[in-house]
Design a protein around this motif. Structure first.
Motif, PDB file in Angstrom:
ATOM      1  N   ILE A 168       5.399   7.408   8.959  1.00  0.00           N
ATOM      2  CA  ILE A 168       4.491   7.052   7.470  1.00  0.00           C
ATOM      3  C   ILE A 168       4.739   8.034   6.515  1.00  0.00           C
ATOM      4  N   TRP A 169       4.584   9.429   6.942  1.00  0.00           N
ATOM      5  CA  TRP A 169       4.298  10.473   5.939  1.00  0.00           C
ATOM      6  C   TRP A 169       5.904  10.651   5.004  1.00  0.00           C
ATOM      7  N   LEU A 170       6.813  10.174   5.352  1.00  0.00           N
ATOM      8  CA  LEU A 170       8.077   9.869   4.521  1.00  0.00           C
ATOM      9  C   LEU A 170       7.746   9.329   3.457  1.00  0.00           C
ATOM     10  N   ASP A 171       6.747   8.196   3.292  1.00  0.00           N
ATOM     11  CA  ASP A 171       6.440   7.593   2.210  1.00  0.00           C
ATOM     12  C   ASP A 171       5.951   8.556   1.065  1.00  0.00           C
ATOM     13  N   SER A 172       5.020   9.561   1.290  1.00  0.00           N
ATOM     14  CA  SER A 172       4.606  10.323   0.318  1.00  0.00           C
ATOM     15  C   SER A 172       5.593  11.537   0.094  1.00  0.00           C
ATOM     16  N   LEU A 173       6.506  11.862   1.041  1.00  0.00           N
ATOM     17  CA  LEU A 173       7.455  12.640   0.646  1.00  0.00           C
ATOM     18  C   LEU A 173       8.681  12.367  -0.326  1.00  0.00           C
ATOM     19  N   ILE A 174       8.900  10.861   0.087  1.00  0.00           N
ATOM     20  CA  ILE A 174       9.695  10.325  -1.183  1.00  0.00           C
ATOM     21  C   ILE A 174       9.498  10.320  -2.358  1.00  0.00           C
ATOM     22  N   SER A 175       8.022   9.962  -2.618  1.00  0.00           N
ATOM     23  CA  SER A 175       7.312   9.858  -3.535  1.00  0.00           C
ATOM     24  C   SER A 175       7.179  11.176  -4.296  1.00  0.00           C
TER      25      SER A 175
ATOM     26  N   ILE B 251      -1.092  14.820   2.901  1.00  0.00           N
ATOM     27  CA  ILE B 251      -2.181  15.556   3.838  1.00  0.00           C
ATOM     28  C   ILE B 251      -3.092  14.337   4.353  1.00  0.00           C
ATOM     29  N   TYR B 252      -3.285  13.272   3.746  1.00  0.00           N
ATOM     30  CA  TYR B 252      -4.186  12.399   4.272  1.00  0.00           C
ATOM     31  C   TYR B 252      -3.580  10.871   4.206  1.00  0.00           C
ATOM     32  N   PRO B 253      -2.537  10.675   5.023  1.00  0.00           N
ATOM     33  CA  PRO B 253      -1.676   9.529   4.667  1.00  0.00           C
ATOM     34  C   PRO B 253      -2.442   8.271   4.889  1.00  0.00           C
ATOM     35  N   SER B 254      -1.999   7.224   4.156  1.00  0.00           N
ATOM     36  CA  SER B 254      -2.542   5.976   4.157  1.00  0.00           C
ATOM     37  C   SER B 254      -1.615   4.898   4.743  1.00  0.00           C
ATOM     38  N   LYS B 255      -2.238   3.914   5.230  1.00  0.00           N
ATOM     39  CA  LYS B 255      -1.729   2.780   6.087  1.00  0.00           C
ATOM     40  C   LYS B 255      -0.596   1.923   4.899  1.00  0.00           C
TER      41      LYS B 255
ATOM     42  N   GLY C  16       0.702  -1.196   0.024  1.00  0.00           N
ATOM     43  CA  GLY C  16      -0.073   0.002   0.083  1.00  0.00           C
ATOM     44  C   GLY C  16       0.779   1.236   0.052  1.00  0.00           C
ATOM     45  N   SER C  17       2.211   1.148  -0.388  1.00  0.00           N
ATOM     46  CA  SER C  17       3.041   1.995  -0.365  1.00  0.00           C
ATOM     47  C   SER C  17       2.883   3.033  -1.654  1.00  0.00           C
ATOM     48  N   ASN C  18       2.769   4.486  -1.355  1.00  0.00           N
ATOM     49  CA  ASN C  18       2.616   5.370  -2.526  1.00  0.00           C
ATOM     50  C   ASN C  18       3.913   5.462  -3.277  1.00  0.00           C
ATOM     51  N   ALA C  19       4.967   5.377  -2.555  1.00  0.00           N
ATOM     52  CA  ALA C  19       6.595   5.301  -3.263  1.00  0.00           C
ATOM     53  C   ALA C  19       6.730   4.222  -4.376  1.00  0.00           C
ATOM     54  N   ILE C  20       6.212   3.071  -3.823  1.00  0.00           N
ATOM     55  CA  ILE C  20       6.102   1.992  -4.651  1.00  0.00           C
ATOM     56  C   ILE C  20       5.064   2.014  -5.566  1.00  0.00           C
TER      57      ILE C  20
ATOM     58  N   ILE D 162       3.181  13.299  -8.364  1.00  0.00           N
ATOM     59  CA  ILE D 162       3.538  14.343  -7.460  1.00  0.00           C
ATOM     60  C   ILE D 162       2.052  14.819  -6.746  1.00  0.00           C
ATOM     61  N   LEU D 163       0.834  14.784  -7.538  1.00  0.00           N
ATOM     62  CA  LEU D 163      -0.488  15.251  -7.368  1.00  0.00           C
ATOM     63  C   LEU D 163      -1.165  14.275  -6.182  1.00  0.00           C
ATOM     64  N   LYS D 164      -0.875  12.871  -6.815  1.00  0.00           N
ATOM     65  CA  LYS D 164      -1.372  11.858  -5.641  1.00  0.00           C
ATOM     66  C   LYS D 164      -0.670  11.790  -4.441  1.00  0.00           C
ATOM     67  N   SER D 165       0.551  12.069  -4.556  1.00  0.00           N
ATOM     68  CA  SER D 165       1.559  11.791  -3.338  1.00  0.00           C
ATOM     69  C   SER D 165       1.273  13.097  -2.361  1.00  0.00           C
ATOM     70  N   SER D 166       1.255  14.286  -3.202  1.00  0.00           N
ATOM     71  CA  SER D 166       0.658  15.608  -2.132  1.00  0.00           C
ATOM     72  C   SER D 166      -0.516  15.314  -1.500  1.00  0.00           C
TER      73      SER D 166
END
Length: 327
Positions: free
Chosen positions: A172-179, A101-105, A30-34, A93-97
């Motif tokens: 957890i929010w590091l996942d979206s930041l990296i993305s 704001i609304y992090p997922s597990k 479920g990782s945004n980065a992946i 960038i749009l999805k990760s942004s």
């Protein structure tokens, strides 16, 4: 099957397998980065498919409608690939942004990290292979595809480092930041690729090619070749077109002029690449005498002073080079 076609088919099949592996990693974690890496793999497949068609088209022989061949399609292929990379970067960038704001597990990050690490290594091997074949075959498409896969490799390794940090820190929010960071890098790569392909479509001069040609002429110049100017190069797929003006003694007859020009053609093709040369012969002028080395010239107006060394800066100018202006 040609070397170029084999290379692009390998790229297409590998991209397909790696895309499936990355989406599997995403569904597990479920990782945004992946997901970022998996989404870029879709671009890889589309680009490789278009690259295969462009390479097929570029190898078609010249015809009445395409007297210079079909090689320009490779620049168009690289342009399409660059645009797709740009679009992928913006979507990422749009999805990760949003998820910042609304992090997922996320879960099972260790498994996802291993999968992404292996796919990144495979992409690096295939990318280097495509770059090597592209340079040897002078294929813009294969080089663009190779650079794209290497970009995918860098992003994969960056994501691996990020996933390890998430597991160590549990932030957890590091996942979206990296993305997001990876998305900006992808956009930058897409811009560079698009810029280069547009330059090729607009017949932008490649100074590296000009320097190679000038170096060959300078090292092997013949005494009757008084001057070279207005030298230009164009690339059409694997073929290069070179045109220039060569100053020769004005009293040479047509047979002698043809012989000298043919020697230039043979010299460039033997020491350079498969090229088609269009050479315009200019007659010398009295002002050329002070850098002309024709010792037995029957009509010399001035004594020889010094040889003008041909450089890329000089030969691209659309004018004869007079020693009074250079010495």
């Amino acid at each position: 099957m040609s070397v170029k076609k084999r290379a692009v088919i390998i790229s297409l099949l590998v991209s397909l397998m790696l895309m499936l592996a990355k989406f599997l990693a995403y569904f597990i974690t479920g990782s945004n980065a992946i997901l970022t890496d998996a989404a870029e793999s879709i671009v890889n497949i589309i680009a490789s498919s278009f690259a295969f068609y462009s390479i097929y088209l570029s190898t078609q022989p010249k015809d009445e409608n395409h007297p210079y061949g079909h090689g320009k399609v490779e620049f168009f292929s690289a342009f399409v690939e660059g645009v797709l990379i740009l679009i992928a970067g913006v979507i990422i960038i749009l999805k990760s942004s949003y998820n910042l704001i609304y992090p997922s597990k996320v879960s099972e990050l260790l498994v996802g990290t291993l999968i992404i690490g292996v796919t990144g290594l495979i992409n690096m091997i295939v990318g280097l292979y495509l770059l090597n074949v592209g340079k040897n075959e002078h294929s813009v498409t294969l080089q663009a595809d190779g650079r794209h896969l290497l970009t995918d490799t860098y992003t994969s390794f960056g994501i691996v480092i990020g996933l390890i940090l998430i597991q160590l820190t549990n932030i957890i929010w590091l996942d979206s930041l990296i993305s997001i960071i990876v998305g900006f890098y992808i956009i930058y790569t897409g811009y560079k690729l698009t810029r280069k392909s547009v330059g090729g479509l607009m017949d932008e001069s490649d100074l590296t090619l000009v320097e190679e040609v000038v170096d060959i002429l300078q090292k092997n110049r013949h005494i009757p070749w008084i001057d070279v100017h207005n030298l230009r190069t164009q690339q059409y797929g694997p073929e290069f077109h070179i045109d220039c003006h060569v100053t020769l003694p004005y009293y040479f007859d047509l047979n002698k002029v043809h012989k000298e020009i043919s020697q230039i053609d043979e010299l460039v093709n033997s020491g350079f690449r498969k090229s088609e040369l269009f050479i315009h012969a200019d007659p010398c002028l009295p002002k050329c005498c002070n850098y002309c080395k024709m010792i037995d010239c029957p009509v010399r107006f001035e004594p020889f002073k010094a040889e003008i060394v041909w450089t890329s800066e000089l030969v691209i100018k659309n004018q004869k080079h007079f020693a009074n202006d250079l010495f």
